[in-house]
Every structure is written in structure tokens, then in C-alpha cells.
Design an enzyme around this catalytic site. Structure first.
Site, PDB file in Angstrom:
ATOM      1  N   ALA A 286       0.820  -1.201   0.000  1.00 37.35           N
ATOM      2  CA  ALA A 286       0.000   0.000   0.000  1.00 37.35           C
ATOM      3  C   ALA A 286       0.859   1.259   0.000  1.00 37.35           C
ATOM      4  O   ALA A 286       0.515   2.258  -0.620  1.00 37.35           O
ATOM      5  CB  ALA A 286      -0.926  -0.011   1.206  1.00 37.35           C
ATOM      6  N   ASP A 332       8.089  33.043 -36.265  1.00 35.93           N
ATOM      7  CA  ASP A 332       8.069  33.639 -37.594  1.00 35.93           C
ATOM      8  C   ASP A 332       6.824  34.492 -37.740  1.00 35.93           C
ATOM      9  O   ASP A 332       5.844  34.268 -37.044  1.00 35.93           O
ATOM     10  CB  ASP A 332       7.912  32.527 -38.647  1.00 35.93           C
ATOM     11  CG  ASP A 332       9.209  31.857 -38.967  1.00 35.93           C
ATOM     12  OD1 ASP A 332      10.247  32.435 -38.648  1.00 35.93           O
ATOM     13  OD2 ASP A 332       9.170  30.761 -39.533  1.00 35.93           O
ATOM     14  N   ASP A 642      11.324  27.296 -40.579  1.00 35.39           N
ATOM     15  CA  ASP A 642      10.902  26.469 -41.708  1.00 35.39           C
ATOM     16  C   ASP A 642      12.058  26.128 -42.645  1.00 35.39           C
ATOM     17  O   ASP A 642      12.108  25.059 -43.205  1.00 35.39           O
ATOM     18  CB  ASP A 642       9.732  27.116 -42.464  1.00 35.39           C
ATOM     19  CG  ASP A 642       9.975  28.598 -42.749  1.00 35.39           C
ATOM     20  OD1 ASP A 642      11.119  29.050 -42.629  1.00 35.39           O
ATOM     21  OD2 ASP A 642       9.006  29.290 -43.093  1.00 35.39           O
ATOM     22  N   ASN A 708      -1.319   7.197   0.530  1.00 36.37           N
ATOM     23  CA  ASN A 708      -0.384   6.265   1.143  1.00 36.37           C
ATOM     24  C   ASN A 708       0.076   6.748   2.505  1.00 36.37           C
ATOM     25  O   ASN A 708       0.187   5.977   3.456  1.00 36.37           O
ATOM     26  CB  ASN A 708       0.849   6.082   0.251  1.00 36.37           C
ATOM     27  CG  ASN A 708       0.502   5.335  -1.023  1.00 36.37           C
ATOM     28  OD1 ASN A 708      -0.634   4.880  -1.192  1.00 36.37           O
ATOM     29  ND2 ASN A 708       1.456   5.219  -1.917  1.00 36.37           N
ATOM     30  N   GLU A 711      -2.548   6.060   5.117  1.00 34.29           N
ATOM     31  CA  GLU A 711      -2.589   4.659   5.551  1.00 34.29           C
ATOM     32  C   GLU A 711      -1.423   4.337   6.476  1.00 34.29           C
ATOM     33  O   GLU A 711      -1.594   3.694   7.521  1.00 34.29           O
ATOM     34  CB  GLU A 711      -2.523   3.732   4.332  1.00 34.29           C
ATOM     35  CG  GLU A 711      -3.781   3.762   3.472  1.00 34.29           C
ATOM     36  CD  GLU A 711      -3.518   3.216   2.080  1.00 34.29           C
ATOM     37  OE1 GLU A 711      -2.913   2.136   1.982  1.00 34.29           O
ATOM     38  OE2 GLU A 711      -3.882   3.879   1.095  1.00 34.29           O
ATOM     39  N   THR A 739      -9.690   2.187  -4.572  1.00 28.90           N
ATOM     40  CA  THR A 739     -10.048   3.552  -4.179  1.00 28.90           C
ATOM     41  C   THR A 739      -8.966   4.558  -4.482  1.00 28.90           C
ATOM     42  O   THR A 739      -9.231   5.734  -4.638  1.00 28.90           O
ATOM     43  CB  THR A 739     -10.369   3.620  -2.683  1.00 28.90           C
ATOM     44  OG1 THR A 739      -9.483   2.762  -2.005  1.00 28.90           O
ATOM     45  CG2 THR A 739     -11.771   3.209  -2.441  1.00 28.90           C
ATOM     46  N   ASP A 740      -7.699   4.133  -4.533  1.00 28.89           N
ATOM     47  CA  ASP A 740      -6.657   5.080  -4.898  1.00 28.89           C
ATOM     48  C   ASP A 740      -6.230   4.899  -6.351  1.00 28.89           C
ATOM     49  O   ASP A 740      -6.087   5.850  -7.100  1.00 28.89           O
ATOM     50  CB  ASP A 740      -5.423   4.903  -3.999  1.00 28.89           C
ATOM     51  CG  ASP A 740      -5.584   5.658  -2.695  1.00 28.89           C
ATOM     52  OD1 ASP A 740      -6.670   6.235  -2.494  1.00 28.89           O
ATOM     53  OD2 ASP A 740      -4.649   5.653  -1.894  1.00 28.89           O
TER      54      ASP A 740
HETATM   55 MG    MG Z   1       9.231  32.959 -44.988  1.00 28.42          MG
END
Ligand code: MG
Ligand code: ADP
Length: 914
Positions: A286, A332, A642, A708, A711, A739-740
Site C-alpha cells: 500500500a 516567424d 521552416d 499512502n 494509511e 479507491t486510490d
Molecule cells: Mg518565410
């Protein structure tokens, strides 16, 4: 197809190669290509990252936890508790099953993404050019090569025009080498000297070529190298994953340490060995967050999928994390902040201004003179001369697609072509009368493009379009209505003024020039030789509207504390005008030009970089300097690009962004992310996703670890106080898995918080498990453990241990389930987080509630979960008590919101409005 090994392709004639590969200049037929692909397999180096399910499944059983669980099951069986043993083993299988499912999905989606961003290759088949995935290239295919391409396979050149390649991937040589189809290459020539070949994975810098593929996949030179190096098998881990692995190890040892102490304490108090062992093992299971790596993988993979749906392809997983902390986006202008759909609105030639009507790339429109005081009377010949250059230096085309006129090729050239035709030039006639001789295609460093044609009298003439200021600097003469004459300083001033006038009304301005040349071989006609002593003819001003989505995205960045920096090759005035329209910089804000940048050293740039939002007339090299300057201020920089030349800047940036449409292969390969629609807003959306993913990982971890902690605290206090254990092994396992575990998964894949773009960027150095995180984790743990302990103690006074355990178990489960709703945001109040955006969480929680209540009323199920009968009303009371941690945490959130709202916001990169 059988492929003789030890053939020195480079030492043979193209004819013999084509015969051997049964191919031709026109390429293979589609059918033959398909046959070869099926026979030889895809053209890929890694052999493909095929997802191997059984490996993922096996990996689930590698963890210590699983074996601890199996041991726990065995101990239960030894104790004679069959139901417990079966329940535990079922949980082992379920645990492995869920883990497998998550990781399998994650791997699959990542593999799918890799396919999406896979490179393409241009080939000629059945005489027609087409684009295919590079993996589908086969031996005998004819590759069509151009500047910016990455070569898809090893191939022998059939034709080459000014073709240059960088082969550093193979030879380590970083200078471009010249390639010739006709080169004489000796059989023994080393790789670097095989000038008639191009090799897979190398890149074309300039020129064009045609080459027949002689080797693909692992049979290429790159494949030989790759074969030598052991291939790393899985996807590399991200920095966050590494850090969390380390953090996880600390937690494992801490948890095991505590469990060990509790085990000793239990024994000392006289708890039977087997029972004590079982409790300790369950507690270890756990307490140890074994779901942690899976949670991160799933959160990353799902986030990356979401981004791809928003047209951002992530090429490297670590980039996702960095994205979230982006503090500067350098972008750009043309095509990214604007539509990149250009229409020429104004022309200027021989002292007369013209306006051009019409929309988009459609052919309809007229050119009419704009009367201006003191202007020279316009002549048809002058307009015709300009039109000839506009069309003469142009490799674009326009075509009607789906009822809309579109530019095929460079949109700037498309606009010039349309304008030239409106002004009277005829492309077909020009091509017929003045045949094309040689090209110097556009590049953003020269900022112009040149086409050389053979004129009617047999002489060569260069037609140029490009940035007016650049062309003016190379011009010595001007074209006037009364002929060509030497350019005076006054002429120059007039042209500059005209250019400025157009640029200030946010037009993108291009100049047109001509030059007569002495006859020469194409290879001798380089840019240095041709692009000087020009005759300046005219100007064209084109309109390229800003994208409305970009205006919104710029505003979003401002709210998110992200600086937007526009970097363009365009004129400073145009840049400033567009920047103002977009809200990137106010009117009158400084614009740094390329010349100014050249005059600054890195220290000077560093001092000014935070004040400059607009850069104009820059070259690719400047981009890298700007990235570095920002990085020296500890900024996390995203940079778009580009062209081939942008690759270094893209590599240097924290997040390199390549444009999917206008970008070259080389740029895409250098990038961390590809934007398939070239839209600035997509970058910002990706940043938001990046932040969301980080948020999801953080909140999931917090939820899991706080549970955790609760617990562990509860069990520790009870063991120390000598109370009977409040949670049985099966309870711990159930909480851990159901549940967890299940809500945690739903949190990891949550839709990003609507508020992610309202905060300043997270620091690059920030860690998830910072002191604030650890405080929250402890405090939440104390709250849940406290409520559970109180219920347990009260019950123990009046009821037996079994009933008390049932109550403690139930209230803890309720507290965890309810807390999961609040855990979705660390700032928003519970009622402002719509449940509809995470239906899975709602489903999982509802199911868990039902199973819990059911266990109080159904004896068989109660036997499995080890619960006793509990009246419904008690269940409801426990539900209300279980809400306490959530309510306290919500009140805390409200208080924090109140505090931050009243304190002035001081962002790290608050946008300066100067
Ligand atoms: Mg250009
Ligand atoms: P950006 O994309 O930032 O606008 P570019 O580097 O593409 O900048 O272009 C810089 C300049 O080069 C433009 O302002 C224009 O003057 C010129 N230019 C752009 N495209 C072409 C082209 N296809 N042919 C000639 N000149 C061009």
C-alpha cells in the site's frame, strides 16, 4: 528482389544500374514498387519500434511489489484463509492487467505518433512525381531531390544541378559537398568522395537532383553504421521520469523502513509471526507508489495524443515537459502569425503608383493608376516591364482547387505571379519566348530569388524579386519611363521612401530587378556573380492579414506570462505594423534589425533582448543568437522555423518548432515538435497542453502519495498504541488498487485545467516534489488518518474489532473517493470543476461507493472484503465524516485564492508594455 552485394554502385554507369534494377528515368510502376516493398520490407533503420505486448506483460511481473503480493497470498493460504489468498492473487492479476493495459496503450499511441511525424520522400513513379512515406521507398525508385530534403535511401545520381549535400551523419564532415551525376568515381573511393551518390540520412542544402535508389533500410551506409551500434530498445525516458524514478526509490526505502519497524514492533508485542508478516507485506504494497511510473507514461502519452489532435506533433517526449515551462516563444511572422495568403495591393514603377484590385490568388482584378501629386505620367510599357519581372522570376503556380484559387509553391511568388498577370504579363508566352536557363531559388539569407532566361536575342537575362532594401543595395541603375539610367542618391531616397510608405501600412514589399549577363555555364552563375549591378525596376506591396487566432493566442500568452517575440525576414516597418495589429508590441516599440544585431556583441544583445519584441530583416544565424541571449536570462525558449538554415536555432532552442507545411525535412528533423497547420495558435495550445500534462502528473502523485501517507500514519499510530490493526491486508490492497489506483488513473488523464494559462510559467528547475508538495502530502495524510482513527477509536469503545474495522475501512475509502474530486485542481473550488469533463472518474468513484455499501449488506461480498453488516444510516454518517478531509482542503483552497487575489500578481516574465 535480389541485390548483388559488393557492387560498387558509385563506379558504374547509370545506364547499367537502371538496367540491373529494371528501372528508368520515369521510375518504377506503382505495382512494381508495391511488389518490391512487400518483398524487401519497409525502408527503415531501426526495424521499427514494433510494440511487443508480451514484453510489456512480462515487465509487470518484474516489480518487487508483485512478488510481495504473491508472498502475501501464500502466507494467507498457509494461515488457512482461502478467501484471502484468492482475493490477494486476484488483485495481483488485476494489478498486472491494469498496468499492462496502460502501458500497452501508451506505447501504441506513441508508436502511432511516430508514424504521423515520419518523413516523406518525393519519388517519380510511372513518370509522375509523388510524395510517399520514406519507409515505402524501394530499390529502383527514382528520388526527386531539392534543397532542404533529407535523402530517403542510398541512391545513384541521374541528374544534378548545383546539388550540395551535408553528409556529416556518415562522414563527420560538416561542410556541404558538391554532387555531380557525371563524376568519375574510382571503385576504391571512400564514402566522402563518392560524388555521384547520395546517402540515406544526409541532407540536401541546395540545388536539385534526380537519383535512382540502389539500397534501402539496413543495406544503406547509414544502416551499416546503425547495425554496428546497439539499438536502444525502448523510448528514452524524460527528465521528469528520471527524477520521479529517483524519488520513487527514496519513497520505497522510506516506506519499507517504516514497515520494517512496525513489523518488529508487532512481533515484540506478541502478534503472531505470520499475521504480522501479512500485515507488513500489505502495508508495504500500500505504501510503495508502484503505480507511479505508469501514471507518468500514461499522462505523457495521452497528452501527446491530445496535442496531435490539435495539430501539434511531438517528436521527442521530453519536449512535452519542457513545453509546459516555456517562457518565451520566438515566432516567424509570415504564414504563422499571418495567413501566408498574399495578395498584391500596390505597385510602383517608373515614378507612378498603381493599385491592384481582386481577392486572394484569383485572376480577376485590375491595375489602375493612383493619381499622386507631381507623379510622372504612367506608361503601359513601364507597367509591362515590371509585370515581366514579376512573372519572369517565379516558380510558383496558381490553380483552382475546390473552387478556390490557391498558390502552388511559395505563396509570396504566387502573389507576384497573379499581380504580374493582372498587369499584363503572360506566363506561357514568356516561357516560350524567353526559355528558362537557370534558377537561384529564394533563401531567407539572400532574401531574393533569381531566374535566368535566354532572351530573344540569345543573351542571358536575370530576373530578380526580393527584399527591396537588399536589392537596392546591389542596384546601380534604375528603370524609368524614358529608359534605363544610372541611379542617383535622390533616386535611392525616393525608392526607400516609397518602400517605407507601403511597409508602414503593413504591406509586405518586394522589389523587382533585372540584369543582363554574359553567356556562362549554369554552374558559374552563382548568387555572388549574378545578384549585383542590378537595374531596379519596381515595387509590389502585398497584403497578408494577421490570423485572428494568432491575435487571441498572443493575448493568451500575455495572461500566461509568456513573452511573444516576432522574428521575421521582412522589413522593419511591415514587422512593426503587423506586430501592433497582433498586440505583440505597442505602436512605436523598438524593432531590432539584422544590421543592428550584427553591430551588437552577445553581451550587448543579452542586455537588450528582454526589451525587444520584434526583430526584422534577420538571418537564420541571428535566430540562434536571440535564443542564446534569452537562455542566458534563464528563459525556456520555443523557436519556430521552416528553412534549412533555421535548423541550428531550432536545435539550440529548448523547444524547436518546425512548420509542417512550409518546413523542410531538415528543419523537421531538428525539431522537437511539428505544427501541422503552421498556425501560431497551435504552438500556444501545445504549451497549454504541456502545462496541463505536468499538472496532471503532479496532482495524481499528490493524490496517490497523500493516500499512502494516510494509511501508513494510521497503521503506525495503532501499532505504536498497541491497538488491533485497523486495516486488514485485504483492505490495504483494496484501497491501493481500487479507491486510490483507479481515481489516480483518471486524474492522470484529466482534461487540462481551464486555468492553466492564467499562471506564470513554472521554473525550469522546479521539481514536482518540492517542499509545498511534501507539506500538502503530509497534511492530507494527517487529515485522513485523523478522521479514520477517530472513527475507529469511537467504535472500539462500543463495538467489537470487526465492526470497528469495517467502519474505519469504510470511512477511509469514502474520504479517499471524495478527495479525488477536489484533487483535480489545486486552485479551482470543487463546484467549479465540471464532472462532465472527467466521466471516467465519476464512474469509478460511483462504482467504488456502490461496492463499499454493498459489502455492508451482502455476506459473500462482505466475506471477500472482510466487512461486517453496517446499517445504511451508519454508512451515511461515515460518508459525511469521510467528507471532512475534502471540506478542509477546499476551505484551504478558498483561503489561498482569497490571499492571491488581494496580493498584486508579480509574474517572472511580466510583459513590459514599453
Ligand atoms: Mg518565410
Ligand atoms: P518572413 O518569412 O519572416 O517574412 P522570409 O525570410 O521568408 O521572411 O523573407 C524575407 C524577405 O525576403 C521578405 O520580406 C521578402 O522581401 C523576401 N522574399 C520572401 N519570399 C521571397 C520569394 N519567394 N522570392 C523573393 N523574395 C522573397
Amino acid at each position: 528482389m535480389s541485390e548483388p552485394t559488393s557492387v560498387a554502385w558509385h563506379a558504374r554507369t547509370t545506364a547499367s544500374i537502371l538496367t540491373e534494377l529494371t528501372s528508368s528515368d520515369a521510375g518504377l510502376t506503382q505495382a512494381e514498387a508495391a511488389r518490391r516493398l512487400a518483398a524487401d520490407g519497409p525502408n527503415a533503420i531501426t526495424g521499427g519500434h514494433a510494440v511487443q505486448p508480451w514484453r510489456i506483460l512480462l515487465a509487470q511481473f518484474k516489480s518487487l511489489i508483485i512478488w510481495l503480493l504473491v508472498a502475501a497470498g501464500a502466507v494467507s493460504a498457509l494461515l488457512g484463509d482461502r478467501v484471502d489468498a484468492v482475493a490477494i492473487l486476484t488483485i495481483v492479476v488485476l494489478n498486472a492487467g491494469i498496468g499492462f493495459y496502460q502501458e500497452y496503450q501508451a506505447e501504441r499511441s506513441i508508436a502511432a505518433l511516430q508514424l504521423l511525424s515520419a518523413p516523406l520522400a518525393r519519388v517519380r513513379r510511372e513518370g509522375a512525381e509523388l510524395e510517399i512515406p520514406a519507409a515505402h521507398v524501394v530499390a529502383g525508385d527514382v528520388l526527386v531531390l531539392a534543397g532542404g530534403d533529407v535523402v530517403a535511401a542510398d541512391a545513384r545520381l541521374l541528374q544534378a544541378a548545383s546539388l550540395h549535400c551535408i553528409e556529416s551523419a556518415l562522414t563527420g564532415e560538416s561542410e556541404a559537398v558538391s554532387k555531380q551525376a557525371t563524376a568519375e568515381v574510382a571503385e576504391s573511393a571512400p564514402l566522402g568522395d563518392r560524388d555521384d551518390m547520395v546517402f540515406m540520412g544526409t541532407s540536401v542544402t541546395t540545388g536539385r537532383g534526380l537519383a535512382v535508389v540502389v539500397a534501402v533500410a539496413m543495406r544503406t551506409e547509414l544502416g551499416h553504421i546503425a547495425g554496428l551500434i546497439e539499438q536502444a530498445d525502448a523510448a528514452p525516458k524524460t527528465p521528469l521520469q528520471h527524477r520521479l524514478d529517483a524519488f520513487g526509490r527514496v519513497l520505497v526505502w522510506a516506506a519499507l523502513g517504516i514497515v520494517g519497524v512496525l513489523f518488529g514492533l508487532g512481533l515484540w508485542r506478541g502478534t503472531p509471526l505470520l499475521e504480522s508478516t501479512l500485515t507488513s507485506v500489505s502495508l508495504a504494497v500500500a505504501a510503495v507508489p508502484e503505480g507511479l511510473p505508469a501514471v507518468v507514461t500514461v499522462a505523457l502519452a495521452l497528452g501527446v495524443m491530445r496535442m496531435s489532435r490539435r495539430r501539434a506533433l511531438v517528436r521527442r517526449l521530453p519536449a512535452v515537459e519542457t513545453l509546459g515551462s516555456t517562457s518565451v516563444i520566438c515566432t516567424d511572422k509570415t504564414g504563422t502569425l499571418t495567413f501566408g495568403q498574399m495578395t498584391v495591393r500596390q505597385l510602383y514603377v517608373a515614378g507612378a503608383r498603381y493599385s491592384v484590385s481582386g481577392a486572394g490568388y484569383g485572376p480577376e482584378g485590375e491595375v489602375v493608376v493612383t493619381p499622386t501629386a507631381g507623379s510622372v505620367s504612367p506608361t503601359a510599357a513601364a507597367l509591362g516591364a515590371l509585370a515581366e519581372v514579376l512573372v519572369g522570376s517565379n516558380s510558383s503556380q496558381v490553380a483552382l482547387c475546390d473552387g478556390v484559387w490557391r498558390a502552388i509553391g511559395d505563396p509570396t511568388e504566387g502573389a507576384l505571379l497573379v499581380a504580374g498577370q493582372k498587369a499584363g504579363a503572360d506566363r506561357a508566352r514568356l516561357d516560350r519566348e524567353y526559355p528558362h536557363y537557370h534558377d537561384l531559388p529564394f533563401d531567407s539569407d539572400r532574401k531574393c530569388s533569381t531566374t535566368i532566361r535566354r532572351m530573344g536575342d540569345g543573351r542571358l537575362r536575370a530576373f530578380l524579386n526580393g527584399a527591396p532594401d537588399v536589392l537596392l543595395a546591389h542596384s546601380t541603375r534604375i528603370y524609368t519611363a524614358s529608359g534605363v539610367r544610372a541611379m542617383t542618391e535622390a533616386d535611392r531616397a525616393t525608392w526607400v521612401a516609397e518602400n517605407t510608405r507601403m511597409a508602414q501600412s503593413s504591406l509586405r514589399v518586394l522589389g523587382s530587378c533585372v540584369r543582363d549577363l554574359a553567356d556562362a555555364a549554369p554552374d558559374a552563375l552563382t548568387a555572388d556573380v549574378v545578384e549585383r549591378e542590378l537595374t531596379f525596376v519596381g515595387l509590389s506591396g502585398m497584403h497578408d492579414p494577421p490570423r485572428p487566432s494568432a491575435i487571441q493566442a498572443v493575448a493568451d500568452c500575455r495572461a500566461a506570462g509568456i513573452r511573444v517575440v516576432m522574428i521575421t525576414g521582412d522589413h522593419p516597418h511591415t514587422a512593426a505594423a503587423i506586430a501592433q495589429e497582433l498586440g505583440i508590441a505597442p505602436a512605436g516599440a523598438p524593432v531590432l534589425g539584422g544590421a543592428a544585431l550584427d553591430a551588437m556583441d552577445d553581451a550587448a544583445l543579452r542586455a537588450r533582448v528582454q526589451d525587444a519584441a520584434v526583430y526584422a530583416r534577420v538571418t537564420a544565424e541571428h535566430k540562434l543568437r536571440i535564443v542564446r541571449a534569452w537562455q542566458s536570462h534563464d528563459a525556456v525558449v520555443a523557436m519556430t522555423g521552416d528553412g534549412v538554415n533555421d535548423a541550428p536555432a531550432i536545435r539550440g532552442a529548448d523547444i524547436g518548432v518546425a512548420m509542417g507545411r512550409s518546413g523542410t525535412d531538415v528543419t523537421k528533423q531538428a525539431a522537437d515538435m511539428i505544427i501541422t497547420d503552421d498556425d501560431f495558435a497551435t504552438i500556444v495550445a501545445a504549451v497549454a497542453e504541456g502545462r496541463g500534462i505536468y499538472d496532471n502528473i503532479r496532482k495524481t502523485l499528490l493524490y496517490l502519495l497523500a493516500g499512502n501517507t494516510g494509511e501508513l500514519l494510521l497503521m503506525t499510530v495503532c501499532v505504536v498504541a498497541g491497538l488491533p490493526s485497523p486495516l486488514l491486508p485485504i483492505h490495504l490492497l483494496w484501497i491501493n488498487l481500487v479507491t486510490d489506483g483507479l481515481p489516480a488513473l483518471c486524474l492522470a488523464t484529466d482534461a487540462p485545467d481551464a486555468g492553466v494559462m492564467q499562471d506564470t510559467p513554472r521554473r525550469r528547475s522546479e521539481r514536482i516534489a518540492n517542499p509545498g508538495f511534501l507539506r500538502s502530502m503530509l497534511w492530507t495524510g494527517v487529515l485522513t488518518a485523523g478522521v479514520t482513527l477517530a472513527v475507529y477509536l469511537v467504535m472500539l469503545r462500543t463495538r467489537d474489532t470487526a465492526d470497528s474495522r469495517t467502519a474505519a475501512f469504510t470511512v477511509l475509502v469514502f474520504a479517499e473517493l471524495l478527495r479525488s474530486f477536489g484533487a483535480r485542481s489545486s486552485t479551482l473550488p470543487l463546484w467549479r470543476i465540471p464532472l462532465s469533463t472527467n466521466p471516467a472518474l465519476l464512474g469509478v468513484v460511483t462504482l467504488s461507493f456502490a461496492l463499499q455499501f454493498w459489502s455492508h449488506h451482502n455476506t459473500t461480498w462482505g466475506l471477500v472484503l472482510k466487512t461486517t453488516h453496517l446499517p445504511l444510516i451508519d454508512g451515511v454518517v461515515l460518508l459525511l465524516l469521510g467528507a471532512i478531509p475534502m471540506v478542509v482542503l477546499e476551505l484551504q483552497k478558498a483561503w489561498r485564492r482569497h490571499r492571491t487575489a488581494s496580493a498584486p500578481q508579480a509574474g517572472a516574465w511580466a510583459v513590459s508594455a514599453t
